[in-house]
Enzyme design. Structure first.
Site, short mmCIF file in Angstrom:
data_model
loop_
_atom_site.label_atom_id
_atom_site.label_comp_id
_atom_site.label_asym_id
_atom_site.label_seq_id
_atom_site.Cartn_x
_atom_site.Cartn_y
_atom_site.Cartn_z
N SER A 86 0.89 -1.17 0.00
CA SER A 86 0.00 0.00 0.00
C SER A 86 0.92 1.21 0.00
O SER A 86 2.06 1.13 0.48
CB SER A 86 -0.85 0.00 1.28
OG SER A 86 -1.47 1.26 1.46
N TYR A 119 -2.38 0.69 10.78
CA TYR A 119 -2.38 0.20 9.39
C TYR A 119 -1.01 0.45 8.76
O TYR A 119 -0.43 -0.45 8.14
CB TYR A 119 -3.49 0.89 8.59
CG TYR A 119 -3.68 0.34 7.18
CD1 TYR A 119 -4.27 -0.91 6.96
CD2 TYR A 119 -3.27 1.07 6.06
CE1 TYR A 119 -4.45 -1.42 5.68
CE2 TYR A 119 -3.45 0.57 4.78
CZ TYR A 119 -4.04 -0.67 4.59
OH TYR A 119 -4.21 -1.18 3.30
N1 LIG Z 1 -8.74 -0.91 -1.19
C1 LIG Z 1 -7.76 -0.04 -1.09
O1 LIG Z 1 -7.98 1.20 -1.23
C2 LIG Z 1 -6.35 -0.49 -0.84
C3 LIG Z 1 -5.31 0.42 -1.03
C4 LIG Z 1 -4.01 0.01 -0.83
C5 LIG Z 1 -3.73 -1.29 -0.46
N2 LIG Z 1 -4.76 -2.17 -0.26
C6 LIG Z 1 -4.42 -3.55 0.10
O2 LIG Z 1 -4.80 -4.36 -0.98
C7 LIG Z 1 -5.11 -5.67 -0.49
C8 LIG Z 1 -6.48 -6.07 -1.02
O3 LIG Z 1 -7.43 -5.18 -0.50
P1 LIG Z 1 -8.92 -5.07 -1.06
O4 LIG Z 1 -9.27 -3.63 -0.98
O5 LIG Z 1 -9.06 -5.82 -2.32
O6 LIG Z 1 -9.71 -5.80 0.12
P2 LIG Z 1 -11.11 -6.58 0.13
O7 LIG Z 1 -11.94 -6.24 -1.05
O8 LIG Z 1 -11.67 -6.38 1.50
O9 LIG Z 1 -10.64 -8.11 -0.03
C9 LIG Z 1 -9.85 -8.67 0.96
C10 LIG Z 1 -9.67 -10.15 0.68
O10 LIG Z 1 -8.79 -10.67 1.69
C11 LIG Z 1 -9.41 -11.78 2.33
N3 LIG Z 1 -8.93 -11.86 3.70
C12 LIG Z 1 -9.02 -10.92 4.68
N4 LIG Z 1 -8.47 -11.39 5.81
C13 LIG Z 1 -8.01 -12.63 5.53
C14 LIG Z 1 -7.36 -13.63 6.29
N5 LIG Z 1 -7.09 -13.45 7.59
N6 LIG Z 1 -7.01 -14.80 5.70
C15 LIG Z 1 -7.32 -15.01 4.40
N7 LIG Z 1 -7.94 -14.11 3.63
C16 LIG Z 1 -8.29 -12.94 4.19
C17 LIG Z 1 -10.92 -11.49 2.20
O11 LIG Z 1 -11.72 -12.66 2.32
P3 LIG Z 1 -12.27 -13.18 3.75
O12 LIG Z 1 -12.72 -11.96 4.51
O13 LIG Z 1 -13.37 -14.13 3.40
O14 LIG Z 1 -11.14 -13.87 4.42
C18 LIG Z 1 -10.96 -10.95 0.78
O15 LIG Z 1 -10.93 -12.01 -0.14
C19 LIG Z 1 -5.03 -5.57 1.04
O16 LIG Z 1 -3.78 -6.04 1.46
C20 LIG Z 1 -5.15 -4.08 1.31
O17 LIG Z 1 -4.54 -3.71 2.53
C21 LIG Z 1 -6.06 -1.81 -0.47
#
Ligand SMILES: NC(=O)c1ccc[n+]([C@@H]2O[C@H](COP(=O)([O-])OP(=O)(O)OC[C@H]3O[C@@H](n4cnc5c(N)ncnc54)[C@H](OP(=O)(O)O)[C@@H]3O)[C@@H](O)[C@H]2O)c1
Length: 233
Positions: free
Chosen positions: A134, A147
């Site tokens: 991130s 975070y």
């Molecule tokens: N969205 C943003 O603006 C943003 C920006 C920068 C970086 N990121 C990073 O990008 C990555 C993806 O984020 P996203 O926005 O796509 O999130 P998201 O839509 O909430 O998806 C998160 C995924 O991770 C899984 N997950 C969460 N906790 C888990 C665990 N303990 N074990 C296994 N799976 C787990 C969730 O499924 P379950 O809940 O069913 O386990 C889901 O499939 C993350 O690392 C986030 O920090 C996001």
């Protein structure tokens, strides 16, 4: 690396960026192995992807669970550490259970999954560990002390592991996105007006482009942000 017939593990592959990655990679002929906790959501993601996808219910912050999945998957060429959760607020307002969860999933989850899959990654001729970090892993931000701590930890892990594995078949890279249009924030109880943030299908295409580069080239520390305009939030 050519992606056709390659075995890819995507942690957090059932939603958001992880699911977009699974769609792009399976369309390229890769076999995608998704890991997530919620079985119903995982099953529906696998069903939508079709025959090139498998789902494994596991929590990346639980060593026994992730090691069990690693034993079940015969071979692996690419590990995408993507699973993560959001935590926001001043440190005094953050509950200990939420702090533990964020560090356990965002940081220890990346370390555990990498440790669990590394022996199999090392068996092939070409392998890649790509960590979705991130921009909060590069810069401190208001209300994000925990975070940022979790994501700075992943930045450090990525940089050091890259050196550890320099002379092996395993390439290690970090990808640093800014805000994406996902449900990451509302799941944590901090909904955002993020409708005009980055589209994960587009972001996934950039990650896949990174994975497609020759093994002797390193496209690393890629930072991707939404372009700010006067009407942006
Ligand atoms: N969205 C943003 O603006 C943003 C920006 C920068 C970086 N990121 C990073 O990008 C990555 C993806 O984020 P996203 O926005 O796509 O999130 P998201 O839509 O909430 O998806 C998160 C995924 O991770 C899984 N997950 C969460 N906790 C888990 C665990 N303990 N074990 C296994 N799976 C787990 C969730 O499924 P379950 O809940 O069913 O386990 C889901 O499939 C993350 O690392 C986030 O920090 C996001």
């Amino acid at each position: 690396m050519q992606l056709k017939n390659k075995s890819v593990v995507i942690t957090g592959g059932s939603d958001g960026l992880g699911f977009s990655l699974a769609k792009v990679l399976s369309a390229k002929g890769a076999l995608v192995n998704l890991i997530a906790r919620d079985k119903k959501k995982l099953d529906s993601a696998v069903k939508e992807l079709g025959s090139n996808a498998n789902g494994f219910v596991a929590d990346v912050s639980n060593w026994q669970e992730i090691e069990r999945v690693a034993q079940k998957i015969e071979s692996i060429d690419i590990l995408i550490n993507n699973a993560g959760v959001w935590i926001e607020g001043s440190l005094l307002d953050c509950e200990i259970a939420r702090i533990d969860q964020a560090i356990d999933i965002n940081l220890k989850g990346v370390i555990y999954a990498t440790k669990a899959f590394l022996p199999k990654l090392k068996k092939g001729t070409e392998a890649h560990v790509l960590n979705v970090v991130s921009t909060s892993g590069l810069k401190g931000r208001d209300g994000q002390s925990v975070y940022c701590a979790s994501k700075f930890g992943v930045s450090g892990f990525t940089e050091a592991l890259k050196i550890d594995l320099e002379k092996t078949n395993v390439k290690v890279t970090g990808f640093y996105p800014g805000g994406m249009k996902t449900h990451l924030f509302d799941k944590a109880g901090n909904p955002k007006a993020n409708q005009d943030w980055m589209n994960t299908d587009k972001v996934a295409e950039i990650i896949v482009f990174m994975l497609e580069q020759d093994m002797n080239m390193v496209m690393d520390q890629v930072v991707l942000n939404k372009r700010m305009t006067q009407t942006s939030n």
